[in-house]
Design an enzyme around this catalytic site. Sequence first.
Site, PDB file in Angstrom:
ATOM      1  N   GLY A  45       0.843  -0.968   0.031  1.00  0.00           N
ATOM      2  CA  GLY A  45      -0.119  -0.072  -0.020  1.00  0.00           C
ATOM      3  C   GLY A  45       0.856   1.360   0.124  1.00  0.00           C
ATOM      4  N   ARG A 340     -14.961  12.392  13.182  1.00  0.00           N
ATOM      5  CA  ARG A 340     -15.827  11.105  12.804  1.00  0.00           C
ATOM      6  C   ARG A 340     -16.229  10.409  13.844  1.00  0.00           C
ATOM      7  NH1 ARG A 340     -11.390   8.678   8.337  1.00  0.00           N
ATOM      8  NH2 ARG A 340     -11.914  10.223   6.869  1.00  0.00           N
ATOM      9  N   HIS A 432     -14.269   1.178   9.993  1.00  0.00           N
ATOM     10  CA  HIS A 432     -13.345   1.902   9.037  1.00  0.00           C
ATOM     11  C   HIS A 432     -11.935   1.738   9.039  1.00  0.00           C
ATOM     12  CE1 HIS A 432     -12.094   4.317   5.496  1.00  0.00           C
ATOM     13  NE2 HIS A 432     -11.773   5.043   6.240  1.00  0.00           N
ATOM     14  N   ARG A 466      -8.958   8.789  14.471  1.00  0.00           N
ATOM     15  CA  ARG A 466      -8.101   9.513  13.370  1.00  0.00           C
ATOM     16  C   ARG A 466      -8.925  10.722  12.727  1.00  0.00           C
ATOM     17  NH1 ARG A 466      -7.797   8.938   7.621  1.00  0.00           N
ATOM     18  NH2 ARG A 466      -9.083   7.011   7.747  1.00  0.00           N
TER      19      ARG A 466
END
Length: 668
Positions: A45, A340, A432, A466
């Site tokens: 990644g 979030r 997530h 985050r």
Amino acid sequence: MSSINLNSKVPKGELADKWTQYKSSMNLVAPNNKRRIDVIVVGTGLAGASAAATLGELGYNVKVFTFHDSPRRAHSIAAQGGINAAKNYQNDGDSVWRLFYDTIKGGDYRSREANVHRLAEASRDIIDQCVAQGVPFAREYGGLLANRSFGGVQVSRTFYARGQTGQQLLIGAYQALARQASVGKCKIYNRHEMLDIVKVDGKARGIIARNLLTGELERHAAHCVVLATGGYGNVFYLSTNAMGSNVSAAWRAVRNGALMANPCFTQIHPTCIPVSGDYQSKLTLMSESLRNDGRVWVPKKKEDAVAIREGRMKGNDISEEDRDYYLERRYPAFGNLVPRDVASRAAKVACDEGNGVAPTGLAVFLDFASAIDRYGRAEAYSQGNQNPSESQIISLGEKVVEQKYGNLFEMYEKITGENPYKNPMKIYPAVHYTMGGLWVDYNLETNVPGLFALGEANFSDHGANRLGASALMQGLADGYFVIPYTIGQFLSGEIRTPKIANDTAEFVEAENAVKERIENIMSINGSQSVESFHRRLGKIMWEYCGMARNAEGLKKGQKLIQELRAEFYKDVFVPGDTMEFNPELEKALRVADFMELGEVMMADALNRNESCGGHFREEYVTEDGEAKRNDQDYTYVAAWEWDKDGNIKLHKEDLNFENVELKTRSYK
């Protein structure tokens, strides 16, 4: 309980000078010595590809492993909304300090100051690097790179390429990796999965990998090992992660003595397409960037919510005065751009009160009507039309929104069958990102010498939550701008170490242990599929360690996982053979690791008697329903050991805040 000394190795000096001074005084490896040193990088990644490419460019001999058919398949491509950087192109007051502070605050004061400040510093270089690679960032009319806002901040610092930022950044990193492969400095092993770490004299010296096409086990040796294998969100079964994302590489490191830090800090993303049935195996994320222009609301009247759930009404049928824009009401300073964790809990509260709008009752609206109207009027005015009709306003506004979010709107319509230009989107929180991960020091080295962890695979930068557009930032900062320096601290002591042999007793023993583990799972020959165990594990995790947790539920969840694991080893069925392409065997090994991780996550959440960020304990709540931190007792990194007997032990790294004041987060 014995305690491991967790030395963070944070350099002395002023916060803003630490990284610069450290780079100037740290140990180096001369170019002629780099050519004799081998490095293994697992994962391709953003963190893995950028690290491998940069280490190859420096002269190291790099082996790169991915279980995908191409490095470009890594899950980083799924990141949509953007990447943060403190460039202050908008001239709106941004700075390295403000990005640092927003990240510390957004993580609810549970991250290491020095690491976060370094991340904020490196953010500026990332953008220059990616532009030089040809990443097609959006631009303003004057040619400068465009920025938009994300949750938890009051400036615009997020650089983006429509709704496919991660994909474009990964292509840039892959190009750099491919270049190093073409000149022989990086050797890429596609369709290979790391199944164990090999330690020699206490140092990480290689891996055991399985060729996923043939089933053959391979020994690969190097002077050090870098893990950049992403997060463990799929422990919940339903998540926004790619189906193949797993914890096995990191968990094998834990089984070899590395520590898993803050595993209960799981991020629930507020803007996902809601669950529609038990048949689902994955959830789809709608970018947080949509909250720039979308307004979140539910009906004020429960009877209206029921009518929408039953299909008798649509969102557009609800009058403005009968809508509860609850984020704007509860958090006026930040509105729809709260972090979030805050937005996710607020959606859960709205649905728990009976105002949810999907057939399941688990959804809220994300409405773009106001943005379409605002953009349409501005566009009409710019065209000299100062008295546009309603249809003209809508047409012009939809075109502007399409330019900004078109591929996201198209994706939503294809999945749900609803046109988000005409009807408000339905969204609901879903698992997530994982802020927890392998414990690492300032050098990104785990407590196992020679074993490094980058990106989402480590715990270091995000604390308990985050902020949006920070994952891409951390992955590329770690790979391009941190590990190329800090790996030298370890490798400078290895320049006299000859090439590591892969036929030693340690490699043979590790390979035999992997072979035995595989044979044990294959020989069970039970009656239940791996998928069924994974689904059951996910339900336990979501029920007892999801958006809200409590002591009673966590104790019950821990016991249920232990029982599920015992049942797995008695009754799982894995078809096929070991020496062939066998995805079910891959999945079985990953789910076995997930079950052990799940137990540690429950223990971590039970240990932390406070609410902070993504960890919300129902017993620790303020009078107005917000998270209630306990800084006196829990300002530490919880690093968990899984010993050879399967016992879980807690080790602590105290967090010292010398530059920011610990205070209750407020977005009101």
